[in-house]
Design a protein around this motif. Structure first.
Motif, PDB file in Angstrom:
ATOM      1  N   UNK A   1       0.851  -1.170   0.000  1.00 29.25           N
ATOM      2  CA  UNK A   1       0.000   0.000   0.000  1.00 29.25           C
ATOM      3  C   UNK A   1       0.899   1.236   0.000  1.00 29.25           C
ATOM      4  N   UNK A   2       0.595   2.166  -0.855  1.00 31.97           N
ATOM      5  CA  UNK A   2       1.382   3.393  -0.970  1.00 31.97           C
ATOM      6  C   UNK A   2       1.111   4.316   0.224  1.00 31.97           C
ATOM      7  N   UNK A   3       2.075   5.150   0.550  1.00 33.28           N
ATOM      8  CA  UNK A   3       1.945   6.057   1.695  1.00 33.28           C
ATOM      9  C   UNK A   3       0.739   6.975   1.543  1.00 33.28           C
ATOM     10  N   UNK A   4       0.510   7.494   0.335  1.00 32.49           N
ATOM     11  CA  UNK A   4      -0.628   8.400   0.141  1.00 32.49           C
ATOM     12  C   UNK A   4      -1.955   7.676   0.389  1.00 32.49           C
ATOM     13  N   UNK A   5      -2.020   6.376   0.032  1.00 38.76           N
ATOM     14  CA  UNK A   5      -3.223   5.580   0.314  1.00 38.76           C
ATOM     15  C   UNK A   5      -3.395   5.378   1.811  1.00 38.76           C
ATOM     16  N   UNK A   6      -2.299   5.144   2.509  1.00 39.00           N
ATOM     17  CA  UNK A   6      -2.337   4.974   3.961  1.00 39.00           C
ATOM     18  C   UNK A   6      -2.853   6.236   4.631  1.00 39.00           C
ATOM     19  N   UNK A   7      -2.308   7.374   4.222  1.00 39.86           N
ATOM     20  CA  UNK A   7      -2.714   8.651   4.808  1.00 39.86           C
ATOM     21  C   UNK A   7      -4.198   8.896   4.568  1.00 39.86           C
ATOM     22  N   UNK A   8      -4.644   8.663   3.357  1.00 37.08           N
ATOM     23  CA  UNK A   8      -6.046   8.887   3.001  1.00 37.08           C
ATOM     24  C   UNK A   8      -6.982   7.999   3.825  1.00 37.08           C
ATOM     25  N   UNK A   9      -6.625   6.730   3.965  1.00 36.86           N
ATOM     26  CA  UNK A   9      -7.472   5.802   4.708  1.00 36.86           C
ATOM     27  C   UNK A   9      -7.492   6.129   6.196  1.00 36.86           C
ATOM     28  N   UNK A  10      -6.345   6.437   6.765  1.00 33.74           N
ATOM     29  CA  UNK A  10      -6.311   6.809   8.179  1.00 33.74           C
ATOM     30  C   UNK A  10      -7.139   8.056   8.430  1.00 33.74           C
ATOM     31  N   UNK A  11      -6.986   9.063   7.597  1.00 39.03           N
ATOM     32  CA  UNK A  11      -7.756  10.298   7.761  1.00 39.03           C
ATOM     33  C   UNK A  11      -9.254  10.054   7.597  1.00 39.03           C
ATOM     34  N   UNK A  12      -9.633   9.162   6.690  1.00 41.80           N
ATOM     35  CA  UNK A  12     -11.051   8.837   6.486  1.00 41.80           C
ATOM     36  C   UNK A  12     -11.660   8.197   7.736  1.00 41.80           C
ATOM     37  N   UNK A  13     -10.813   7.555   8.534  1.00 47.65           N
ATOM     38  CA  UNK A  13     -11.272   6.936   9.776  1.00 47.65           C
ATOM     39  C   UNK A  13     -11.010   7.833  10.990  1.00 47.65           C
ATOM     40  N   UNK A  14     -10.635   9.076  10.745  1.00 49.49           N
ATOM     41  CA  UNK A  14     -10.437  10.029  11.829  1.00 49.49           C
ATOM     42  C   UNK A  14      -9.162   9.828  12.623  1.00 49.49           C
ATOM     43  N   UNK A  15      -8.163   9.223  12.001  1.00 48.77           N
ATOM     44  CA  UNK A  15      -6.897   8.940  12.683  1.00 48.77           C
ATOM     45  C   UNK A  15      -5.796   9.794  12.064  1.00 48.77           C
ATOM     46  N   UNK A  16      -5.048  10.462  12.932  1.00 45.97           N
ATOM     47  CA  UNK A  16      -3.924  11.274  12.462  1.00 45.97           C
ATOM     48  C   UNK A  16      -2.839  10.346  11.919  1.00 45.97           C
ATOM     49  N   UNK A  17      -2.405  10.534  10.681  1.00 42.09           N
ATOM     50  CA  UNK A  17      -1.438   9.620  10.046  1.00 42.09           C
ATOM     51  C   UNK A  17       0.011   9.906  10.442  1.00 42.09           C
ATOM     52  N   UNK A  18       0.445   9.392  11.597  1.00 45.52           N
ATOM     53  CA  UNK A  18       1.835   9.547  12.018  1.00 45.52           C
ATOM     54  C   UNK A  18       2.701   8.522  11.297  1.00 45.52           C
ATOM     55  N   UNK A  19       3.996   8.732  11.332  1.00 45.61           N
ATOM     56  CA  UNK A  19       4.906   7.804  10.653  1.00 45.61           C
ATOM     57  C   UNK A  19       4.827   6.401  11.270  1.00 45.61           C
ATOM     58  N   UNK A  20       4.683   6.296  12.591  1.00 44.14           N
ATOM     59  CA  UNK A  20       4.555   4.982  13.232  1.00 44.14           C
ATOM     60  C   UNK A  20       3.285   4.272  12.783  1.00 44.14           C
ATOM     61  N   UNK A  21       2.179   4.988  12.740  1.00 44.78           N
ATOM     62  CA  UNK A  21       0.911   4.386  12.332  1.00 44.78           C
ATOM     63  C   UNK A  21       0.968   3.919  10.878  1.00 44.78           C
ATOM     64  N   UNK A  22       1.589   4.721  10.039  1.00 44.04           N
ATOM     65  CA  UNK A  22       1.723   4.344   8.628  1.00 44.04           C
ATOM     66  C   UNK A  22       2.600   3.100   8.498  1.00 44.04           C
ATOM     67  N   UNK A  23       3.689   3.027   9.254  1.00 45.19           N
ATOM     68  CA  UNK A  23       4.571   1.870   9.200  1.00 45.19           C
ATOM     69  C   UNK A  23       3.855   0.594   9.675  1.00 45.19           C
ATOM     70  N   UNK A  24       3.101   0.692  10.749  1.00 46.05           N
ATOM     71  CA  UNK A  24       2.352  -0.467  11.249  1.00 46.05           C
ATOM     72  C   UNK A  24       1.293  -0.874  10.230  1.00 46.05           C
ATOM     73  N   UNK A  25       0.631   0.105   9.652  1.00 43.32           N
ATOM     74  CA  UNK A  25      -0.383  -0.176   8.632  1.00 43.32           C
ATOM     75  C   UNK A  25       0.246  -0.865   7.421  1.00 43.32           C
ATOM     76  N   UNK A  26       1.366  -0.362   6.946  1.00 43.37           N
ATOM     77  CA  UNK A  26       2.038  -0.951   5.785  1.00 43.37           C
ATOM     78  C   UNK A  26       2.502  -2.381   6.092  1.00 43.37           C
ATOM     79  N   UNK A  27       2.953  -2.621   7.311  1.00 41.55           N
ATOM     80  CA  UNK A  27       3.398  -3.964   7.703  1.00 41.55           C
ATOM     81  C   UNK A  27       2.228  -4.936   7.692  1.00 41.55           C
ATOM     82  N   UNK A  28       1.089  -4.520   8.239  1.00 43.46           N
ATOM     83  CA  UNK A  28      -0.086  -5.390   8.266  1.00 43.46           C
ATOM     84  C   UNK A  28      -0.646  -5.644   6.867  1.00 43.46           C
ATOM     85  N   UNK A  29      -0.679  -4.624   6.029  1.00 42.80           N
ATOM     86  CA  UNK A  29      -1.248  -4.797   4.688  1.00 42.80           C
ATOM     87  C   UNK A  29      -0.330  -5.601   3.769  1.00 42.80           C
TER      88      UNK A  29
END
Length: 141
Positions: A1-29
């Motif tokens: 998953x691309x970083x811009x997709x991660x940011x968009x999805x996190x923001x859509x769920x009301x979550x601030x897209x920090x670098x740690x959250x993006x890294x955890x998200x990318x690892x899971x996906x």
């Protein structure tokens, strides 16, 4: 998953897209199967255990991950492809192989609807089948 997709999805769920959250998200996906806390820790050496756990709980509260409990006495986490912030619309069956100890997502098998008695409020459903996977079944016991 691309970083811009991660940011968009996190923001859509009301979550601030920090670098740690993006890294955890990318690892899971990036994984084809659910991961335990220790497996996530092994893959993400730059984030401590408590931050990984807090992020997982945040993702879970916002319907971004599934927590599959009862696997080898623990919990595994997988990315949820839900389109809603209030409910999971991709709940599916999981299979745990008692021989190789792998957990498989059976996306094509949806969790059946449950008609709960009056007064019970469903928060989440975990449907886990335990047995022997096809690869292990082909091997001799």
């Amino acid at each position: 998953m691309e970083i811009c997709d991660c940011i968009e999805l996190l923001e859509a769920h009301g979550i601030r897209p920090t670098s740690n959250r993006i890294l955890i998200m990318k690892t899971l996906t990036a994984e084809n199967s659910p991961l335990s806390m220790s497996e996530l820790e092994d893959r993400i050496l730059s984030i401590d255990k408590s931050n990984i756990f807090r992020t997982l709980m945040l993702f879970r509260e916002n319907h971004l991950i599934h927590a599959i409990e009862g696997i080898d006495g623990g919990t595994k986490y997988e990315w949820c492809y839900s389109h809603h912030t209030e409910e999971d619309d991709d709940e599916h069956v999981h299979f745990f192989c008692e021989k190789c100890h792998k957990t498989y997502c059976l996306h094509e098998l949806h969790v059946p609807e449950l008609d709960l008695p009056d007064g019970y409020v469903r928060q989440a459903v975990s449907f886990l089948v335990k047995g022997i996977c096809p690869s292990c079944a082909r091997e001799k016991f």
